[in-house]
Design a protein around this motif. Structure first.
Motif, PDB file in Angstrom:
ATOM      1  N   LYS A   1       0.836  -1.200   0.000  1.00  0.00           N
ATOM      2  CA  LYS A   1       0.000   0.000   0.000  1.00  0.00           C
ATOM      3  C   LYS A   1       0.867   1.244   0.000  1.00  0.00           C
ATOM      4  O   LYS A   1       1.918   1.286   0.609  1.00  0.00           O
ATOM      5  N   GLN A   2       0.348   2.259  -0.676  1.00  0.00           N
ATOM      6  CA  GLN A   2       1.127   3.472  -0.836  1.00  0.00           C
ATOM      7  C   GLN A   2       0.243   4.669  -0.523  1.00  0.00           C
ATOM      8  O   GLN A   2      -0.870   4.779  -1.009  1.00  0.00           O
ATOM      9  N   LYS A   3       0.761   5.569   0.302  1.00  0.00           N
ATOM     10  CA  LYS A   3       0.003   6.764   0.613  1.00  0.00           C
ATOM     11  C   LYS A   3       0.296   7.822  -0.438  1.00  0.00           C
ATOM     12  O   LYS A   3       1.445   8.075  -0.765  1.00  0.00           O
ATOM     13  N   VAL A   4      -0.766   8.389  -0.970  1.00  0.00           N
ATOM     14  CA  VAL A   4      -0.579   9.436  -1.977  1.00  0.00           C
ATOM     15  C   VAL A   4      -1.393  10.662  -1.591  1.00  0.00           C
ATOM     16  O   VAL A   4      -2.431  10.569  -0.948  1.00  0.00           O
ATOM     17  N   ILE A   5      -0.915  11.820  -1.998  1.00  0.00           N
ATOM     18  CA  ILE A   5      -1.594  13.081  -1.765  1.00  0.00           C
ATOM     19  C   ILE A   5      -2.265  13.516  -3.052  1.00  0.00           C
ATOM     20  O   ILE A   5      -1.662  13.451  -4.114  1.00  0.00           O
ATOM     21  N   LEU A   6      -3.522  13.954  -2.923  1.00  0.00           N
ATOM     22  CA  LEU A   6      -4.210  14.497  -4.091  1.00  0.00           C
ATOM     23  C   LEU A   6      -4.127  16.015  -4.059  1.00  0.00           C
ATOM     24  O   LEU A   6      -4.506  16.651  -3.081  1.00  0.00           O
ATOM     25  N   VAL A   7      -3.614  16.580  -5.139  1.00  0.00           N
ATOM     26  CA  VAL A   7      -3.354  18.014  -5.222  1.00  0.00           C
ATOM     27  C   VAL A   7      -4.293  18.654  -6.230  1.00  0.00           C
ATOM     28  O   VAL A   7      -4.451  18.163  -7.354  1.00  0.00           O
ATOM     29  N   CYS A   8      -4.912  19.754  -5.834  1.00  0.00           N
ATOM     30  CA  CYS A   8      -5.763  20.521  -6.744  1.00  0.00           C
ATOM     31  C   CYS A   8      -4.915  21.043  -7.904  1.00  0.00           C
ATOM     32  O   CYS A   8      -3.872  21.661  -7.688  1.00  0.00           O
ATOM     33  N   THR A   9      -5.383  20.810  -9.121  1.00  0.00           N
ATOM     34  CA  THR A   9      -4.587  21.246 -10.273  1.00  0.00           C
ATOM     35  C   THR A   9      -4.715  22.745 -10.528  1.00  0.00           C
ATOM     36  O   THR A   9      -3.981  23.304 -11.319  1.00  0.00           O
ATOM     37  N   GLU A  10      -5.663  23.398  -9.863  1.00  0.00           N
ATOM     38  CA  GLU A  10      -5.841  24.840 -10.092  1.00  0.00           C
ATOM     39  C   GLU A  10      -5.068  25.691  -9.099  1.00  0.00           C
ATOM     40  O   GLU A  10      -4.457  26.683  -9.458  1.00  0.00           O
ATOM     41  N   CYS A  11      -5.115  25.329  -7.810  1.00  0.00           N
ATOM     42  CA  CYS A  11      -4.408  26.146  -6.813  1.00  0.00           C
ATOM     43  C   CYS A  11      -3.268  25.381  -6.146  1.00  0.00           C
ATOM     44  O   CYS A  11      -2.564  25.926  -5.313  1.00  0.00           O
ATOM     45  N   LEU A  12      -3.118  24.122  -6.491  1.00  0.00           N
ATOM     46  CA  LEU A  12      -2.036  23.271  -5.982  1.00  0.00           C
ATOM     47  C   LEU A  12      -2.124  22.993  -4.482  1.00  0.00           C
ATOM     48  O   LEU A  12      -1.130  22.648  -3.853  1.00  0.00           O
ATOM     49  N   SER A  13      -3.320  23.146  -3.912  1.00  0.00           N
ATOM     50  CA  SER A  13      -3.502  22.772  -2.512  1.00  0.00           C
ATOM     51  C   SER A  13      -3.493  21.260  -2.374  1.00  0.00           C
ATOM     52  O   SER A  13      -4.034  20.544  -3.206  1.00  0.00           O
ATOM     53  N   ARG A  14      -2.907  20.810  -1.262  1.00  0.00           N
ATOM     54  CA  ARG A  14      -2.899  19.373  -0.987  1.00  0.00           C
ATOM     55  C   ARG A  14      -4.126  19.052  -0.148  1.00  0.00           C
ATOM     56  O   ARG A  14      -4.097  19.158   1.073  1.00  0.00           O
ATOM     57  N   ASN A  15      -5.186  18.676  -0.820  1.00  0.00           N
ATOM     58  CA  ASN A  15      -6.474  18.578  -0.152  1.00  0.00           C
ATOM     59  C   ASN A  15      -6.802  17.202   0.406  1.00  0.00           C
ATOM     60  O   ASN A  15      -7.526  17.094   1.378  1.00  0.00           O
ATOM     61  N   TYR A  16      -6.324  16.177  -0.206  1.00  0.00           N
ATOM     62  CA  TYR A  16      -6.723  14.827   0.211  1.00  0.00           C
ATOM     63  C   TYR A  16      -5.514  13.913   0.263  1.00  0.00           C
ATOM     64  O   TYR A  16      -4.606  14.030  -0.548  1.00  0.00           O
ATOM     65  N   SER A  17      -5.544  13.022   1.236  1.00  0.00           N
ATOM     66  CA  SER A  17      -4.553  11.954   1.228  1.00  0.00           C
ATOM     67  C   SER A  17      -5.297  10.625   1.222  1.00  0.00           C
ATOM     68  O   SER A  17      -6.271  10.444   1.945  1.00  0.00           O
ATOM     69  N   ILE A  18      -4.872   9.753   0.380  1.00  0.00           N
ATOM     70  CA  ILE A  18      -5.524   8.454   0.254  1.00  0.00           C
ATOM     71  C   ILE A  18      -4.478   7.359   0.287  1.00  0.00           C
ATOM     72  O   ILE A  18      -3.289   7.614   0.097  1.00  0.00           O
TER      73      ILE A  18
END
Ligand SMILES: [Zn+2]
Length: 65
Positions: free
Chosen positions: A18-35
């Motif tokens: 399993k690998q933890k990844v961060i989801l980044v908004c492509t418009e403002c580059l905020s790191r909003n979600y980790s899955i």
């Protein structure tokens, strides 16, 4: 490497694939979600429409490392 599928999500610890990844908004580059994603089942990069608080709307999120 042999993996025992029954050991996934048994609440007693994390198995190596399993690998933890961060989801980044492509418009403002905020790191909003980790899955947590399963490397074996999800080989390609994720692209998901998610709500971004900073943008105040749904935007495309991509995984970051
Ligand atoms: Zn955003």
């Amino acid at each position: 490497m042999k993996i025992n599928v029954l050991n996934y999500n048994n609440g007693k610890g994390v198995i190596g694939m399993k690998q933890k990844v961060i989801l980044v908004c492509t418009e403002c580059l905020s790191r909003n979600y980790s899955i947590t994603k399963n490397k074996r089942l999800n080989v390609e990069r994720l692209e998901l429409n998610k709500y971004c608080k900073k943008c105040g709307k749904h935007t495309l999120h991509k995984e970051s490392k």
